[in-house]
Design an enzyme around this catalytic site. Sequence first.
Site, PDB file in Angstrom:
ATOM      1  CE  LYS A   1       4.901  -4.147  -1.531  1.00 10.99           C
ATOM      2  NZ  LYS A   1       4.359  -4.306  -0.163  1.00 10.99           N
TER       3      LYS A   1
HETATM    4  C1  LIG Z   1       3.129  -4.911  -0.003  1.00 11.47           C
HETATM    5  C2  LIG Z   1       2.892  -5.569   1.283  1.00 11.47           C
HETATM    6  C3  LIG Z   1       1.912  -6.555   1.423  1.00 11.47           C
HETATM    7  C4  LIG Z   1       0.994  -6.940   0.295  1.00 11.47           C
HETATM    8  O1  LIG Z   1       1.675  -7.602  -0.737  1.00 11.47           O
HETATM    9  P1  LIG Z   1       0.967  -7.764  -2.148  1.00 11.47           P
HETATM   10  O2  LIG Z   1       1.971  -8.429  -3.024  1.00 11.47           O
HETATM   11  O3  LIG Z   1       0.632  -6.382  -2.625  1.00 11.47           O
HETATM   12  O4  LIG Z   1      -0.248  -8.567  -1.935  1.00 11.47           O
HETATM   13  C5  LIG Z   1       1.783  -7.189   2.649  1.00 11.47           C
HETATM   14  N1  LIG Z   1       2.543  -6.848   3.699  1.00 11.47           N
HETATM   15  C6  LIG Z   1       3.491  -5.900   3.601  1.00 11.47           C
HETATM   16  C7  LIG Z   1       4.280  -5.553   4.811  1.00 11.47           C
HETATM   17  C8  LIG Z   1       3.702  -5.233   2.407  1.00 11.47           C
HETATM   18  O5  LIG Z   1       4.630  -4.293   2.321  1.00 11.47           O
END
Ligand SMILES: *Cc1c(COP(=O)(O)O)cnc(C)c1O
Length: 449
Positions: A123
């Site tokens: 993210k």
């Molecule tokens: C946010 C997150 C996900 C899921 O991602 P999405 O885009 O919401 O599907 C998976 N793994 C981790 C470690 C995350 O932080």
Amino acid sequence: MPTNYNKGHGSPNYHTMKYYSTNHLSPMVDFKEATIQGQAPDKGLYFPEHIPVLPIDLIKNINSLSNEEIAYQVIAPYVGDCIPPDELKRIVQETVNFDIPLVGITDDISSLELYHGPTLAFKDIGARFMSRCLGYFVKNESKKVTVLVATSGDTGGAVANGFYDVDGVDVVILYPSGKVSSVQEKQLTTLGKNIHALEVSGTFDDCQQMVKQAFTDAALNEQLFLTSANSINVARWLPQQFYYFFAYKLWADKNNPPVIAVPSGNFGNICAGILAHASGLPVQHFIAACNANDVVPAFMQTERYEPKKSVSTISNAMDVGNPSNFIRILEIFSHKFSDLKNVVSSCSISDEETSNTLKEVYQKNKYLLDPHGAVGYLALQRYLNEHPAHKGFVLETAHPVKFFDVVEPIIGEKVPIPGAIQQQLLLEKKSVKIAADADLLKEFLFSIA
Ligand SMILES: *Cc1c(COP(=O)(O)O)cnc(C)c1O
């Protein structure tokens, strides 16, 4: 390619890419407006009026391009003239300036490590891009912008880090008390300054509900300039395409494109990958790997979309009962189920299977997955067992150390904690505890205005 992708709702004009709302009741906006608004006024999600077709040379010559050049070419059609080229190049460069290696685990399965950014999760890419775009857009505004975000774990840290100390922007993060890991909690509660952490006694869905309500509250929106930094924001969603291209650059056998498994919660990440594919990136197949929260795997069986209450799992960042971005995936395929099925499969992996996979891969292959990566790994392994001609990689969405409370008991060993994280664990948590009540959130927002 047999799939009929969305051909768009307007005439292609690369200078003024417009975004429509998936509910079709709001006016079209450009990238700047879509970034500032987050969600459309009719509560739909913004979607590009057409999916850009990438220059064939980008794919053909990808090995001779730097990551910055690739990322710029991918994002430029979406931004249009909302950000001048030099400024956008700087933003892109600051977004992708860390390692994203593709590491082999077995002969058939690799791991795309997206966790070498400042908060050790994928993210960081979306949050860094969005914070810089928003920072650019509000530079000459008199009114302060308040970024409001609900997190199931990693969004909070990435957004807090991305927006920390950005002029003219306040950040309010809601997270479910007791349902995020200790590293995650420290990452979002220890920064201070313009970053406010609200610890909600409830689930992630409660947090998301409160945020949604705040966005539609007339009194609040009159006094404050609210926007979201969840993956529904186009400026967080779209840059997630970058690393699918970077991975293709690193992919050795260009004649046999990869199967890509994406650990999925709110479905922003995989949706960005599918968008990249729709605009020309070679991909064999996508696997949406879910934990016990199986709304999408069930949909792929029944064609009926039935949101559920989220349940807690050891891959907590994917504990989502009504994934916001799924509508965008349907949009990419113009809501044609058969086309979607050609490109995407989905499956649900239990906590027990997740821990077994994590342990086995660590013992057999000496590779330490985090619980989210382990969900993706098993989903990919199953798919490849049925399709032995293919190979693939899993997106490792977070560093295993972020979940050391889960990982250590599974492998029966300590996970070495990087120095920067150790420092952070020593800092004092500063959060405001509130009940899962939209009125209390409203009060808080007025109090910091
Ligand atoms: C946010 C997150 C996900 C899921 O991602 P999405 O885009 O919401 O599907 C998976 N793994 C981790 C470690 C995350 O932080």
